[in-house]
Design an enzyme around this catalytic site. Structure first.
Site, PDB file in Angstrom:
ATOM      1  N   LYS A 213       0.869  -1.181   0.000  1.00  0.00           N
ATOM      2  CA  LYS A 213       0.000   0.000   0.000  1.00  0.00           C
ATOM      3  C   LYS A 213       0.900   1.224   0.000  1.00  0.00           C
ATOM      4  CE  LYS A 213      -4.003   2.001   2.339  1.00  0.00           C
ATOM      5  NZ  LYS A 213      -4.911   1.890   3.494  1.00  0.00           N
ATOM      6  N   ARG A 223     -11.184   8.936   1.178  1.00  0.00           N
ATOM      7  CA  ARG A 223     -11.187   9.555   2.502  1.00  0.00           C
ATOM      8  C   ARG A 223     -12.430  10.411   2.709  1.00  0.00           C
ATOM      9  NH1 ARG A 223      -4.646  10.629   2.391  1.00  0.00           N
ATOM     10  NH2 ARG A 223      -4.090   8.454   2.817  1.00  0.00           N
ATOM     11  N   LYS A 236       0.743   9.852   6.197  1.00  0.00           N
ATOM     12  CA  LYS A 236       0.882   8.427   6.498  1.00  0.00           C
ATOM     13  C   LYS A 236       2.206   7.867   5.987  1.00  0.00           C
ATOM     14  CE  LYS A 236      -4.110   7.779   6.630  1.00  0.00           C
ATOM     15  NZ  LYS A 236      -5.232   6.823   6.495  1.00  0.00           N
ATOM     16  N   GLU A 252       8.260  -6.148   1.666  1.00  0.00           N
ATOM     17  CA  GLU A 252       7.006  -6.123   2.414  1.00  0.00           C
ATOM     18  C   GLU A 252       6.145  -7.350   2.087  1.00  0.00           C
ATOM     19  OE1 GLU A 252       5.470  -4.403   4.676  1.00  0.00           O
ATOM     20  OE2 GLU A 252       6.541  -2.496   4.876  1.00  0.00           O
ATOM     21  N   LYS A 267      -1.920  -1.654  -4.045  1.00  0.00           N
ATOM     22  CA  LYS A 267      -2.809  -0.498  -3.940  1.00  0.00           C
ATOM     23  C   LYS A 267      -1.965   0.773  -3.915  1.00  0.00           C
ATOM     24  CE  LYS A 267      -6.444   1.483  -1.030  1.00  0.00           C
ATOM     25  NZ  LYS A 267      -7.211   1.364   0.228  1.00  0.00           N
ATOM     26  N   SER A 293     -10.095   4.934  -5.377  1.00  0.00           N
ATOM     27  CA  SER A 293     -11.090   5.972  -5.623  1.00  0.00           C
ATOM     28  C   SER A 293     -10.623   7.031  -6.601  1.00  0.00           C
ATOM     29  CB  SER A 293     -11.483   6.618  -4.295  1.00  0.00           C
ATOM     30  OG  SER A 293     -10.341   7.181  -3.647  1.00  0.00           O
ATOM     31  N   TYR A 332     -14.738  -0.067  -7.996  1.00  0.00           N
ATOM     32  CA  TYR A 332     -16.065   0.513  -7.803  1.00  0.00           C
ATOM     33  C   TYR A 332     -16.910   0.365  -9.062  1.00  0.00           C
ATOM     34  CZ  TYR A 332     -13.526   2.404  -3.854  1.00  0.00           C
ATOM     35  OH  TYR A 332     -12.752   2.516  -2.724  1.00  0.00           O
TER      36      TYR A 332
END
Length: 343
Positions: A213, A223, A236, A252, A267, A293, A332
């Site tokens: 991510k 968000r 972040k 990772e 992502k 998104s 989506y």
């Protein structure tokens, strides 16, 4: 005689001489031949539909930053998931918008067996048991500061966060979640969640790791959808991966596999097609892309302005994930695509 008629210059080679008679357009000349040699195909089996949840009854609330996407109350979500199942969509992923008054610095609402996520899972699995339900154990929908973990003195505390999301994951499994997909990016979370699930009798509940991510600009509309856009304090960067790093993404992912994840996710999606291919080639594990998104909203906005053919861009973007090696896509667009494929 046409004095301007082209003539072949002395010594010029023909196309067949240049190509060795290998004319690559031969198999593009007709629809049937293009279909015959198409290398990648998108089917409804490739689709996971992320949906947003909100409190109330009979609520279907449009999200301004994501045209065509809504927040659903649990009763409406059940009806929408029933529709998704009839279209053949294999799984949905739920994300709650929690009232700010219920949030705190530790995101403790994730520990409530009757929080919005868990109530929705129970209702969906009771009404549509054949569809897979994926839940996120990250804390950002529940924290007052918008971070994915517990915030102490300006620092996201790794181990305390992991302990809490592991308990939350067990509660989500108890509610009926089929797959836990923790998006928080804390160190060690996959192994601790796996142990917690196993110790509580949920050995058959799978884990989909948000293995890579990235710290990305493409999360903005999401968000807004879960109500954290105005809450986030700072950024972040201390737990999401630097967008410039691919070797770190490999490390990772390898760590999450060693800790027991069943599948991995990349992502965002389109800006990281190289990472999808890298992970698939390196680990041969079920690999998923999240068309986030911002990717969705860019296509919708450009289509609304008449700048692109939205339907073609939608399908082309999803085929790109398949070409890169993804086994499936969280998108989506899922119901729209499923209807198109079915029709």
């Amino acid at each position: 005689m046409n004095r301007f008629a082209p003539t072949k210059a002395a010594g010029t080679r023909t196309v067949d001489e240049v190509t060795g008679s290998r004319r690559l357009r031969r198999m593009r000349k007709a629809a049937w031949s293009r279909r015959l040699v198409q290398e990648n195909h998108l089917t409804v089996d490739d689709l996971i539909w992320p949906i947003f949840l909100v409190e109330g009854e009979n609520v279907r609330e449009p999200i301004a930053a994501m045209p065509g996407v809504f927040r659903f109350s649990v009763d409406v979500a059940v009806r929408e998931v029933e529709r998704a199942a009839k279209l053949g969509i294999p799984a949905i992923a739920t994300f709650p918008k929690v009232d700010v008054a219920l949030r705190d610095v530790t995101g403790s609402l994730i520990l409530d067996p009757d929080n919005l996520t868990n109530r929705a899972t129970r209702a969906i699995k009771e009404a549509v048991p054949e569809i897979g339900v994926i839940t996120d154990a990250a804390l950002d929908p529940f924290t007052s500061h918008g971070h994915d973990g517990v915030l102490r003195n300006g620092v996201i505390v790794n181990d305390e966060t992991v302990e809490q999301i592991a308990v939350g994951a067990v509660l989500q499994a108890a509610a009926g979640a089929d797959i836990i997909a923790p998006s928080d990016m804390m160190d060690g979370r996959i192994g601790v969640i796996r142990s917690a699930l196993d110790d509580n009798g949920f050995q058959d509940v799978a884990i989909m790791s948000y293995a890579t991510k990235f710290d990305s600009a493409f999360y903005g509309p999401y968000r807004d959808a879960i109500g954290t856009a105005g809450l986030l304090q700072g950024d972040k960067k201390t737990y999401y991966i630097n967008a410039a790093n691919s070797a770190e993404a490999l490390r990772e992912t390898e760590q999450d596999i060693l800790e027991g994840t069943d599948m991995v996710m990349v992502k965002p999606g389109l800006p990281y097609l190289d990472i999808i291919r890298l992970l698939k080639d390196a680990f041969a594990l079920p690999t998923f892309a999240y068309q986030v998104s911002g990717e969705y909203s860019m296509i919708q906005a450009a289509a609304a302005n008449g700048w692109i053919d939205g339907e073609r861009a939608m399908m082309e973007s999803l085929l790109a994930f398949k070409r890169a090696g993804a086994d499936g896509v969280l998108t989506y667009f899922a119901p729209t695509v499923a209807e198109k494929l079915k029709g």
